[in-house]
Scaffold this motif. Structure first.
Motif, mmCIF file in Angstrom:
data_model
loop_
_atom_site.group_PDB
_atom_site.id
_atom_site.type_symbol
_atom_site.label_atom_id
_atom_site.label_comp_id
_atom_site.label_asym_id
_atom_site.label_seq_id
_atom_site.Cartn_x
_atom_site.Cartn_y
_atom_site.Cartn_z
ATOM 1 N N THR A 77 -38.369 -10.115 10.471
ATOM 2 C CA THR A 77 -38.242 -8.713 9.391
ATOM 3 C C THR A 77 -36.779 -7.783 9.878
ATOM 4 O OG1 THR A 77 -39.413 -7.177 9.180
ATOM 5 C CG2 THR A 77 -39.438 -9.116 7.943
ATOM 6 N N HIS A 78 -35.736 -7.110 9.941
ATOM 7 C CA HIS A 78 -34.945 -6.211 9.686
ATOM 8 C C HIS A 78 -34.975 -4.893 9.043
ATOM 9 C CE1 HIS A 78 -33.058 -8.796 13.017
ATOM 10 N NE2 HIS A 78 -33.863 -9.862 11.519
ATOM 11 N N PRO A 79 -35.267 -3.625 9.739
ATOM 12 C CA PRO A 79 -34.897 -2.478 8.991
ATOM 13 C C PRO A 79 -33.647 -2.664 7.620
ATOM 14 C CG PRO A 79 -35.521 -1.568 10.956
ATOM 15 C CD PRO A 79 -34.794 -3.184 10.723
ATOM 16 N N VAL A 80 -33.930 -1.740 6.652
ATOM 17 C CA VAL A 80 -32.393 -2.107 5.683
ATOM 18 C C VAL A 80 -32.772 -0.867 4.965
ATOM 19 C CG1 VAL A 80 -32.092 -3.340 3.204
ATOM 20 C CG2 VAL A 80 -33.420 -4.100 4.786
ATOM 21 N N ALA A 81 -31.123 -0.413 4.844
ATOM 22 C CA ALA A 81 -31.013 0.968 4.498
ATOM 23 C C ALA A 81 -29.913 0.631 2.970
ATOM 24 C CB ALA A 81 -30.625 1.331 4.450
#
Lengths: 220, 281, 213
Positions: free
Chosen positions: C101-105
Motif C-alpha cells: 500500500t501507499h500513503p494517500v492524502a
C-alpha cells in the motif's frame, strides 16, 4: 412477441437485449451462429438483411436492421421516457450520440473483432480511431456534468446512452484501455447500476450492489 | 528463447471442418505455419521453410507439432461414444500465456465472481476438499471428487444443482473436464480447452465439447460455452505478469488451488516452460 | 513529478472521480495502483495486483470498508491485509497475504500518493479547483512546449488561458489535471475543459515530431 436475431457476443445485439431488459419488453431470441458458423452470411439471414449484419428485429410487418432504430422502437412502444423530450437541444443531443455510436462500432468494434475473433482489419488504425472516439465521449460527459446532467443527452438515461455503452464498455476486448477516462467510468457505473440492467460476456457483475453474504462455513 | 521439451508436444491449429485448400496462416510457438487441406481433402501443415509437419485430425481439430512427438495424441474415449453431440465452439484469441489459459480452466473458485448466476453465485463460494494426483502411468494431472454448487451448470440444466467435476491435464496446453450430465446422471459431459500457443504471451483457444443433450440447438450449445469463455477472457488479459510464474512466492495458493499447484509442479518437472516465468522478476 | 526528486506527492486523480464505494486504476512511477474509496469515504491505494493470481485489483469491487478482487473475491483492508477468502469461508487469512500500500492524502479536491517519504503535505492549489483529468501520449516537456511555459517544481503549469497540474504517468505519458478559478462561471469551466483538448493535441503532435527526429 418481437423476434431478435441475436448473437450473445455481439455488442450491437446486446444493445437491443439491454434496452428490452431496461424497459421490461420480452424478446423472442433466435440465436445466430455468427462465430464460427458465419450464419449471418447464409441465405436465410441475407434474405432478411442483405447487408449481412445482425441484429435483425422482426415485429409483424416491421423489419429493422439498424440497432439504433431498434432502441427507438422499443422505447417508443414501452418506455417513451428513454426518448428525447420536447426540448430541441436534448433532441439534438440524442441524435448526435446515436449517429456517433456508429463510429464506436466501426473503430472499437472492429478492433475487438480483430483481436478476439481474428477478423481482418488494420488494428493500429482501428485502435487509434477508437481512442479518438473515446476522447470525444469523455469530453461530452465532462460537459454534461458541468450542466448538471449525468448522461449523454439529459439527466436521465436515453437511447443515446444505450447506443454508446456496449462498444465503450468492451473496448479492452480490442486492446483499447479504458483507464484514462474518469467520466466514462462514472457514466458506465451509473448505467450498470440501473434497475433491470443485464450484462453480456466481458462486462462483469457489479458485485458491490449486493451486500456481502454471511459466512457459511462447513458447506452449502 | 528456446522452446524446450514443449516443442515435441501436439497442439491444435484449426477446426478441421472449416479448412479449405487456401489454408489458414497462423503461428505456433513464434513459428509461422500454414494449415490447409491437400488435394485429397486431408489436413496438411507446413512451416515457413515448406517442411511438412506431423498431423492428426481428432476431436474436431487439426493437431500438429514443430518437433518429434514421443507420444501419440492423448485419447478421449468419449469422442467415440455413440449418442454424444460434438461441438466445435470456435477460436477465441487471448493476450495471455497459454499456460494461464489452462490454469484458469482448472479453477472452480472463480465461478461465483466471474460466471455469476451461471456456474456459481454467492453465498455458495466454498470449495470443498478434493483429490489431486499426477498419474504416473499416463503422465497426466488429475483432480477428482471436485464439486460445486451451480445455478445453471449447463444449457440442459434447469435450476441449481451441485455439480461433480473431474479435471484432467492431458498435455501442456490441453485440458479436459468431465462434469455432471444433467439429462444422463450415469454419464459425464466432456468439455475441453485446447490451447494453441502463438507466442509466450498470446494464444488461440479452441474449446470443444462432447455432450449428451438431444434437445438444445447446436448454436445455443456454442453460445453457452462462448459466454463462459469470454467471461474468463477479460480476467486472463489482466493478470500480472502475463507469463505463468512457476517459482513459489510470486503467487499464493490455498487449498482450493491444489489442481493449479499440481499443474505448475508438473510443468516444472517436464521443463514445460514456454509461457512460464521461472524467476520472480 | 517533473522535478524528479526522490520523495514527492504525485497527484493521481480528482476526488470527484472516486465516489464512495468505488475503485479506479492510477499510476505512480513505481507502477500501477488500485485507488479506492470505502463506503465511509476513506481513500486507500494498493499495488494493482492481487497476491493470489496476479489479477488487477482495479477491476475489483468495494463493499463496505474492503476492496475485493473480481477473480476470486479475496478481500483486502485499507492496510493491504487480506481479510477474507470466499473459497474458505471459515479461514482467517494468514498475515503473509497482503498487498503493498501507499500513503494517500486528499486536499483541494485532488488525491495525492506519497512516493518515498515526502516532507510535509501536498502543495496547495491557492484558489484554484480541479475540473477534469485527461491522459496525454506526451511527456511533460512536450506539454510545456505546447503551453509555451514551464511547470514549477510541484507540477503546476500556469499559462495565459489555462492552468494545469501535471503528473508523469510513465515514459511519454502524462496525466493532466485541468484547474480553474474557484469562482469560474459554468461557461468558463466548459471552455477550459475544451481548451485542454486542443493543448493535448498540440502536445501529442510535438511528442510525435520529437520522437521522429
Amino acid at each position: 412477441m418481437m423476434k431478435l436475431y441475436d448473437y450473445i457476443l455481439s455488442p450491437s445485439c446486446y444493445k437491443v437485449r439491454l434496452m428490452a431488459a431496461l424497459t421490461g419488453v420480452k424478446l423472442d431470441l433466435r440465436a445466430v451462429d455468427f462465430h464460427p458458423g458465419l450464419e449471418h452470411r447464409g441465405p436465410e439471414l441475407l434474405a432478411l438483411n442483405p447487408a449481412g449484419s445482425i441484429p435483425i428485429l422482426e415485429d409483424g410487418d416491421l423489419l429493422l436492421t439498424e440497432s439504433s432504430a431498434m432502441l427507438v422502437y422499443l422505447a417508443a412502444k414501452a418506455a417513451p421516457g428513454w426518448l428525447a423530450g420536447s426540448d430541441a437541444e436534448e433532441a439534438a443531443r440524442v441524435q448526435q450520440w446515436l449517429s456517433f455510436s456508429g463510429r464506436l462500432t466501426a473503430s472499437l468494434g472492429g478492433a475487438r473483432l480483430h483481436e478476439m475473433l481474428l477478423r481482418p482489419g488494420d488494428i493500429g488504425v482501428l485502435q487509434s480511431q477508437g481512442i479518438a472516439a473515446l476522447r470525444e465521449l469523455e469530453l461530452g460527459l465532462v460537459e454534461q456534468a458541468e450542466r448538471g446532467k449525468r448522461f449523454l443527452a439529459a439527466d436521465r438515461p436515453t437511447v443515446a446512452d444505450i447506443a454508446c455503452f456496449p462498444y465503450v464498455a468492451l473496448a479492452p476486448d480490442g486492446g483499447v484501455s479504458l483507464d484514462p477516462y474518469p467520466a466514462i467510468r462514472l457514466w458506465s457505473r451509473a448505467l450498470r447500476s440501473l434497475k433491470g440492467f443485464i450484462e453480456m460476456p466481458g462486462i462483469h457483475r457489479l458485485h458491490e450492489l449486493k451486500p456481502e453474504p454471511q459466512l457459511e462455513a462447513g458447506g452449502a | 528463447m528456446t522452446v524446450g521439451p514443449m516443442l515435441d508436444e501436439w497442439y491444435p491449429v484449426g477446426i478441421f471442418g472449416q479448412l479449405d485448400e487456401a489454408g489458414r496462416k497462423t503461428m505456433l510457438m513464434d513459428e509461422p505455419i500454414v494449415v490447409a487441406r491437400d488435394g485429397n481433402g486431408d489436413a496438411k501443415v507446413t512451416d515457413s521453410s515448406g517442411r511438412i509437419l506431423p498431423v492428426r485430425v481428432r476431436y474436431g481439430h487439426v493437431w500438429t507439432s514443430l518437433g518429434e512427438p514421443k507420444k501419440e495424441l492423448f485419447a478421449i474415449p468419449e469422442a467415440d461414444q455413440p449418442g454424444r453431440r460434438f461441438v466445435d465452439v470456435g477460436v477465441v484469441r487471448v493476450r495471455c500465456s497459454p499456460l494461464r489459459a489452462v490454469e484458469n480452466f482448472l479453477d472452480i473458485a472463480h465461478f461465483p465472481f466471474v460466471h455469476t448466476d451461471i456456474l456459481g453465485a454467492e453465498p455458495h463460494t466454498e470449495v470443498q476438499a478434493y483429490k489431486v494426483e499426477i498419474r504416473e502411468d499416463v503422465d497426466e494431472v488429475w483432480a477428482t471428487q471436485v464439486q460445486f454448487y451451480q445455478p445453471q451448470a449447463a444449457k440442459s440444466a434447469s435450476g441449481g444443482i451441485t455439480t461433480q467435476y473431474m479435471y484432467r491435464v492431458a498435455g501442456p496446453t490441453s485440458t479436459v473436464l468431465y462434469k455432471t450430465c444433467p439429462p444422463r446422471p450415469s454419464e459425464w459431459d466432456v468439455i475441453t480447452l485446447f490451447v494453441q500457443p502463438l507466442a509466450e504471451d498470446l494464444c488461440d483457444v479452441w474449446p470443444w465439447m462432447a455432450l449428451f443433450d438431444d434437445d438444445t440447438p447446436m448454436t445455443d450449445l456454442i453460445h453457452f460455452q462462448q459466454t463462459i469463455f469470454l467471461q474468463d477472457r477479460s480476467i486472463l488479459e489482466n493478470q500480472v505478469p502475463r507469463l505463468l510464474p512457476l517459482d513459489p512466492g510470486m503467487e499464493m495458493p490455498t487449498r482450493a488451488d491444489l489442481t493449479s499447484v499440481a499443474y505448475r509442479r508438473w510443468l516444472k518437472r517436464h521443463n514445460y516452460t514456454y509461457g512460464a516465468q521461472l524467476v520472480a522478476q | 513529478m517533473p522535478s524528479g526528486t526522490a520523495s514527492s506527492w504525485v497527484p493521481v486523480a480528482l476526488s470527484s472521480d472516486l465516489p464512495s464505494g468505488t475503485v479506479m486504476p492510477a499510476r505512480i512511477p513505481a507502477g500501477p495502483l488500485a485507488l479506492w474509496r470505502s463506503q465511509s469515504g476513506h481513500v486507500a491505494a494498493s499495488a494493482d495486483r492481487c497476491p493470489h493470481r496476479g489479477m488487477s485489483l482495479s477491476h475489483g469491487f468495494v463493499r463496505g470498508e474492503t476492496l475485493s478482487c473480481i477473480y476470486h473475491g479475496w478481500s483486502y483492508g485499507q492496510a493491504g491485509n487480506c481479510l477474507r477468502i470466499p473459497a474458505h469461508p471459515g479461514l482467517t487469512p494468514p498475515e503473509a497475504i497482503r498487498t503493498v500500500t501507499h500513503p494517500v492524502a486528499e486536499a483541494d479536491g485532488v488525491i495525492w500518493i506519497a512516493v518515498g517519504e515526502p516532507a510535509g503535505t501536498p502543495p496547495a492549489l491557492a484558489g484554484l479547483v480541479p475540473l477534469r483529468s485527461l491522459a496525454a501520449f506526451a511527456g511533460i516537456a512536450a506539454i510545456e512546449a505546447a503551453a509555451g511555459t514551464r511547470a514549477n517544481a510541484a507540477g503546476l503549469l500556469e499559462a495565459e488561458d489555462i492552468r494545469l497540474l501535471l503528473s508523469s504517468a510513465r515514459e511519454g505519458e502524462t496525466l493532466i489535471h485541468v484547474l480553474v478559478e474557484a469562482d469560474a462561471s459554468p461557461a468558463a469551466r466548459i471552455a477550459a475543459a475544451r481548451a485542454a483538448e486542443g493543448l493535448r493535441r498540440k502536445a501529442e503532435d510535438f511528442q510525435k515530431k520529437g520522437a521522429a527526429r
